[in-house]
Scaffold this motif. Structure first.
Motif, PDB file in Angstrom:
ATOM      1  N   UNK A   1     -53.285   0.273  43.197  1.00 13.52           N
ATOM      2  CA  UNK A   1     -52.455   0.668  44.346  1.00 13.52           C
ATOM      3  C   UNK A   1     -50.994   0.811  43.950  1.00 13.52           C
ATOM      4  N   UNK A   2     -50.530  -0.033  43.037  1.00 12.58           N
ATOM      5  CA  UNK A   2     -49.131   0.036  42.594  1.00 12.58           C
ATOM      6  C   UNK A   2     -48.821   1.333  41.850  1.00 12.58           C
ATOM      7  N   UNK A   3     -49.834   1.961  41.263  1.00 11.35           N
ATOM      8  CA  UNK A   3     -49.611   3.227  40.570  1.00 11.35           C
ATOM      9  C   UNK A   3     -48.923   4.243  41.477  1.00 11.35           C
ATOM     10  N   UNK A   4     -49.295   4.269  42.745  1.00 16.25           N
ATOM     11  CA  UNK A   4     -48.713   5.237  43.675  1.00 16.25           C
ATOM     12  C   UNK A   4     -47.509   4.690  44.438  1.00 16.25           C
ATOM     13  N   UNK A   5     -47.333   3.378  44.444  1.00 17.18           N
ATOM     14  CA  UNK A   5     -46.203   2.781  45.160  1.00 17.18           C
ATOM     15  C   UNK A   5     -44.941   2.773  44.311  1.00 17.18           C
ATOM     16  N   UNK A   6     -45.068   2.453  43.030  1.00 15.70           N
ATOM     17  CA  UNK A   6     -43.903   2.311  42.149  1.00 15.70           C
ATOM     18  C   UNK A   6     -43.306   3.668  41.800  1.00 15.70           C
ATOM     19  N   UNK A   7     -42.007   3.741  41.574  1.00 13.91           N
ATOM     20  CA  UNK A   7     -41.373   5.005  41.184  1.00 13.91           C
ATOM     21  C   UNK A   7     -41.969   5.557  39.899  1.00 13.91           C
ATOM     22  N   UNK A   8     -42.094   6.867  39.803  1.00  9.19           N
ATOM     23  CA  UNK A   8     -42.656   7.495  38.607  1.00  9.19           C
ATOM     24  C   UNK A   8     -41.765   7.274  37.389  1.00  9.19           C
ATOM     25  N   UNK A   9     -40.451   7.340  37.602  1.00 12.04           N
ATOM     26  CA  UNK A   9     -39.528   7.106  36.499  1.00 12.04           C
ATOM     27  C   UNK A   9     -39.363   5.599  36.330  1.00 12.04           C
ATOM     28  N   UNK A  10     -40.261   5.030  35.566  1.00 15.14           N
ATOM     29  CA  UNK A  10     -40.321   3.580  35.423  1.00 15.14           C
ATOM     30  C   UNK A  10     -40.582   3.186  33.984  1.00 15.14           C
ATOM     31  N   UNK A  11     -40.139   2.006  33.651  1.00 10.63           N
ATOM     32  CA  UNK A  11     -40.532   1.326  32.419  1.00 10.63           C
ATOM     33  C   UNK A  11     -41.410   0.163  32.834  1.00 10.63           C
ATOM     34  N   UNK A  12     -42.561   0.036  32.213  1.00  4.22           N
ATOM     35  CA  UNK A  12     -43.479  -1.060  32.518  1.00  4.22           C
ATOM     36  C   UNK A  12     -43.437  -2.047  31.353  1.00  4.22           C
ATOM     37  N   UNK A  13     -43.041  -3.266  31.652  1.00  2.35           N
ATOM     38  CA  UNK A  13     -42.878  -4.309  30.638  1.00  2.35           C
ATOM     39  C   UNK A  13     -43.846  -5.439  30.954  1.00  2.35           C
ATOM     40  N   UNK A  14     -44.502  -5.966  29.925  1.00  2.00           N
ATOM     41  CA  UNK A  14     -45.454  -7.049  30.146  1.00  2.00           C
ATOM     42  C   UNK A  14     -45.227  -8.196  29.183  1.00  2.00           C
ATOM     43  N   UNK A  15     -45.429  -9.389  29.690  1.00  2.00           N
ATOM     44  CA  UNK A  15     -45.508 -10.597  28.901  1.00  2.00           C
ATOM     45  C   UNK A  15     -46.925 -10.659  28.315  1.00  2.00           C
ATOM     46  N   UNK A  16     -47.264 -11.736  27.619  1.00  2.00           N
ATOM     47  CA  UNK A  16     -48.614 -11.920  27.129  1.00  2.00           C
ATOM     48  C   UNK A  16     -49.421 -12.775  28.089  1.00  2.00           C
ATOM     49  N   UNK A  17     -50.738 -12.639  28.037  1.00  2.00           N
ATOM     50  CA  UNK A  17     -51.613 -13.438  28.878  1.00  2.00           C
ATOM     51  C   UNK A  17     -52.804 -12.636  29.356  1.00  2.00           C
ATOM     52  N   UNK A  18     -53.736 -13.302  30.012  1.00  2.00           N
ATOM     53  CA  UNK A  18     -54.946 -12.643  30.494  1.00  2.00           C
ATOM     54  C   UNK A  18     -54.631 -11.479  31.436  1.00  2.00           C
TER      55      UNK A  18
ATOM     56  N   UNK B   1     -52.919  -9.863  50.774  1.00  2.00           N
ATOM     57  CA  UNK B   1     -53.761  -8.729  51.162  1.00  2.00           C
ATOM     58  C   UNK B   1     -53.127  -7.464  50.593  1.00  2.00           C
ATOM     59  N   UNK B   2     -53.905  -6.398  50.483  1.00  2.00           N
ATOM     60  CA  UNK B   2     -53.338  -5.125  50.031  1.00  2.00           C
ATOM     61  C   UNK B   2     -52.310  -4.600  51.025  1.00  2.00           C
ATOM     62  N   UNK B   3     -52.497  -4.922  52.302  1.00  2.00           N
ATOM     63  CA  UNK B   3     -51.532  -4.483  53.328  1.00  2.00           C
ATOM     64  C   UNK B   3     -50.152  -5.080  53.087  1.00  2.00           C
ATOM     65  N   UNK B   4     -50.099  -6.235  52.411  1.00  2.00           N
ATOM     66  CA  UNK B   4     -48.806  -6.875  52.139  1.00  2.00           C
ATOM     67  C   UNK B   4     -47.957  -6.073  51.152  1.00  2.00           C
ATOM     68  N   UNK B   5     -48.577  -5.138  50.443  1.00  2.00           N
ATOM     69  CA  UNK B   5     -47.815  -4.329  49.488  1.00  2.00           C
ATOM     70  C   UNK B   5     -46.835  -3.397  50.198  1.00  2.00           C
ATOM     71  N   UNK B   6     -47.002  -3.206  51.511  1.00  2.00           N
ATOM     72  CA  UNK B   6     -46.063  -2.354  52.241  1.00  2.00           C
ATOM     73  C   UNK B   6     -44.644  -2.921  52.210  1.00  2.00           C
ATOM     74  N   UNK B   7     -44.517  -4.235  52.001  1.00  2.00           N
ATOM     75  CA  UNK B   7     -43.168  -4.816  51.901  1.00  2.00           C
ATOM     76  C   UNK B   7     -42.437  -4.244  50.692  1.00  2.00           C
ATOM     77  N   UNK B   8     -43.163  -4.047  49.601  1.00  2.00           N
ATOM     78  CA  UNK B   8     -42.553  -3.428  48.417  1.00  2.00           C
ATOM     79  C   UNK B   8     -42.239  -1.959  48.682  1.00  2.00           C
ATOM     80  N   UNK B   9     -43.165  -1.255  49.297  1.00  2.00           N
ATOM     81  CA  UNK B   9     -42.934   0.152  49.623  1.00  2.00           C
ATOM     82  C   UNK B   9     -41.676   0.317  50.473  1.00  2.00           C
ATOM     83  N   UNK B  10     -41.545  -0.519  51.491  1.00  2.00           N
ATOM     84  CA  UNK B  10     -40.380  -0.432  52.380  1.00  2.00           C
ATOM     85  C   UNK B  10     -39.092  -0.732  51.622  1.00  2.00           C
ATOM     86  N   UNK B  11     -39.137  -1.718  50.734  1.00  2.00           N
ATOM     87  CA  UNK B  11     -37.929  -2.063  49.972  1.00  2.00           C
ATOM     88  C   UNK B  11     -37.538  -0.910  49.050  1.00  2.00           C
TER      89      UNK B  11
END
Length: 556
Positions: A373-390, A512-522
């Motif tokens: 779901x985040x694929x479509x919520x996050x801006x396309x011009x993005x850098x994705x950074x990850x730590x290590x872990x499962x 819930x997935x519906x809670x992701x709207x808070x990120x979309x709104x921000x």
């Protein structure tokens, strides 16, 4: 007698070369590097301070991954240096060119709190150079040249009594030996080209080496002439801009794309490591698949049980040579013609077909559904950074990035956690025009929490996604599943969104997935700032790479 501050010293000479060779320094000030840092910051040079020394190196590491330029970091001696050790080992194993400038013991002898820093660096395969009044400028240039030449970190040490010492008559350094070029023989190129032309289902796996060699154009055209499919390593994600690219090879490969990859009858591996993770523990391709590997390292150093043919050559030269020997195949007779679905919208969608359910068996969110779901919520011009872990199992599967430098994983080479906040801050400095998306687990997030403040300070616009299973997930799935007591594998629930808000960020806890709207709104209403999305994910959903490793009988 107070030194004349107008005279050039070892510290100011090193600083001046740093300013000439890079545009930013990441560090944490102490007795061993105070003069160096002050000389740069007083002139307005770009400097980002960490809150833990490990982050100085991870910021420089990530800066390189995001820009391709040699990174630079600095700490003091002793504890300042040892605090960088895990990050330095990660940079060494990941082959990241950076220069770490550190204080060191005086030339007159070690103090009670000094250690053998040169020996400690050597223990993880890192070279140390020593700055003196006679070589300060030259040895700093050498450090950058050596890092770039070897694609490795280099430590530059300033002995404590040299830091404010005036420069003396400079001494010349022996030049670095010329870099050896490996030219492929015409007969070998003819043979390899013949194998490629006669394959029914050729696949080309491109690694970071193709990027370093500047050979992406040749590789893509070779694949197009053959009608081949492509895959890349995670460090070369997006290197081949083609609808016939199956994406990342290994533990991050989507299930339907893995099924396609296993149909290949010949694989050309160009500049990729073929490590256990990248080869999906030996299951990425079908048993008996012919595998040709091209790299510029000695054959014995690149030995791999699945490789049937090895060509030692500079990648750009070799790929250009193969291209010249490969006419375009009849499109109707290629693998692409037999698998048109690969280029289709459904096949290339981020929909989590592996497991689309909203919740895991324990009632917490399914991380696959969340990240897809985040694929479509996050801006396309993005850098994705990850730590290590499962948790790393999902973002590279479902999140796309604009180019290879926008997917940054710091910690995976050394299998460490807790380096992510620093890495994300380094990317924010390197690419401020993009939204920095930092994905972490709760275990690694807590370990590196000191540099949450660094990330907030360094980031123009960012999103922190905490895939929070209240556990050390890798240990849970490897050992609790075998009957070991899980007590030490579990973490009391932490609300990272609340931590972020306490430090000036926005944020929410998502159940819930519906809670992701808070990120979309921000995102719709904020062009700057940081949002912390703490996602309560299931402890019972196992990442594909973990399943593959356990099936193969491996423990990470």
């Amino acid at each position: 007698m107070t030194p004349d501050s107008s005279l050039p010293t070892v510290s100011t000479a090193v600083a001046d070369v740093l300013a000439a060779r890079t545009d930013h320094l990441f560090g944490l000030m102490g007795n061993g590097n105070a003069h160096l840092i002050s000389h740069l910051t007083s002139a307005g040079f770009g400097f980002t301070s960490a809150r833990h020394e490990a982050a100085t190196v991870t910021m420089a590491d990530a800066y390189h991954r995001a820009t391709g330029r040699v990174g630079a970091a600095t700490t003091t001696y002793g504890a300042g240096f040892t605090n960088t050790y895990t990050a330095l080992a990660e940079a060494r194993l990941a082959r990241i060119p950076l220069v770490l400038v550190v204080g060191d013991a005086p030339t007159t002898g070690a103090r009670p709190f000094d250690i053998d820093q040169t020996g400690a660096a050597a223990a993880v395969g890192v070279t140390t150079l020593i700055a003196t009044p006679a070589n300060a400028a030259a040895i700093t240039h050498r450090a950058f040249d050596l890092a770039a030449r070897t694609v490795q970190p280099v430590v530059l040490a300033i002995p404590y009594d040299c830091a404010t010492a005036a420069l003396t008559e400079p001494v010349d350094l022996e030049p670095l030996p010329a870099k050896e070029a490996w030219q492929p023989g015409p007969e070998e190129l003819d043979r390899i080209a013949g194998l490629l032309r006669t394959a029914d289902r050729p696949l080309i796996l491109a690694g970071r080496g193709v990027l370093l060699a500047g050979a992406t154009t040749e590789l893509a055209e070779l694949g197009d002439r053959l009608g081949a499919l492509f895959m890349t390593s995670v460090m070369a994600v997006g290197a081949v801009d083609s609808p016939w690219n199956l994406g990342i090879a290994g533990g991050f490969t989507r299930d339907h794309r893995l099924a396609t990859a296993r149909q290949a009858d010949l694989v050309l591996v160009a500049g990729a490591s073929l490590n256990a993770f990248q080869s999906r523990y030996g299951t990425l391709f079908a048993e008996g698949t012919r595998m040709i590997r091209i790299d510029n390292e000695p054959a014995e150093a690149m030995a791999h049980p699945a490789v049937t043919d090895y060509l030692r050559a500079d990648l750009q030269v070799a790929l250009a040579g193969l291209l010249a020997r490969t006419p375009a195949a009849d499109p109707a007779r290629t693998w692409r013609a037999g698998a048109p679905e690969v280029a289709g919208e459904t096949y290339r969608s981020s929909a989590p077909i592996e497991d689309p359910a909203e919740y895991g068996p324990d009632g917490r969110l399914n991380p696959r559904a969340v990240v897809a779901a985040l694929e479509d919520i996050l801006p396309r011009q993005r850098s994705v950074v990850m730590d290590g872990g499962h948790f790393i199992g999902w973002a590279p599967m479902y999140l796309t990035v604009p180019d290879p430098q926008a997917m940054v994983l710091v910690g995976t080479a050394f299998q460490s956690i807790g380096l992510g906040f620093g890495a994300a801050a380094g990317v924010s400095v390197a690419r401020p025009e993009r939204t920095t998306v930092f994905v972490t687990g709760d275990g690694g997030g807590l370990m590196g929490l000191a540099d949450l403040e660094t990330f907030l300070r360094a980031t123009a616009r960012g999103v922190i996604v905490v895939l929070n299973d209240s556990a050390y997930g890798a240990e849970l799935h490897q050992y609790a599943a075998k009957g070991l007591d899980p007590t030490a594998m579990l973490i009391d629930e932490v609300d990272f969104a609340a931590l972020g808000r306490a430090m000036g960020a926005a944020g929410t806890k998502a159940t819930t997935l519906a809670d992701l709207t808070a990120l979309t709104d921000w995102l719709d209403t904020h062009d700057e700032g940081v949002f912390v999305l703490d996602v309560a994910i299931s402890q019972q959903v196992v990442a594909e790479f973990m399943t593959a490793s356990l099936t193969a009988g491996k423990r990470l």
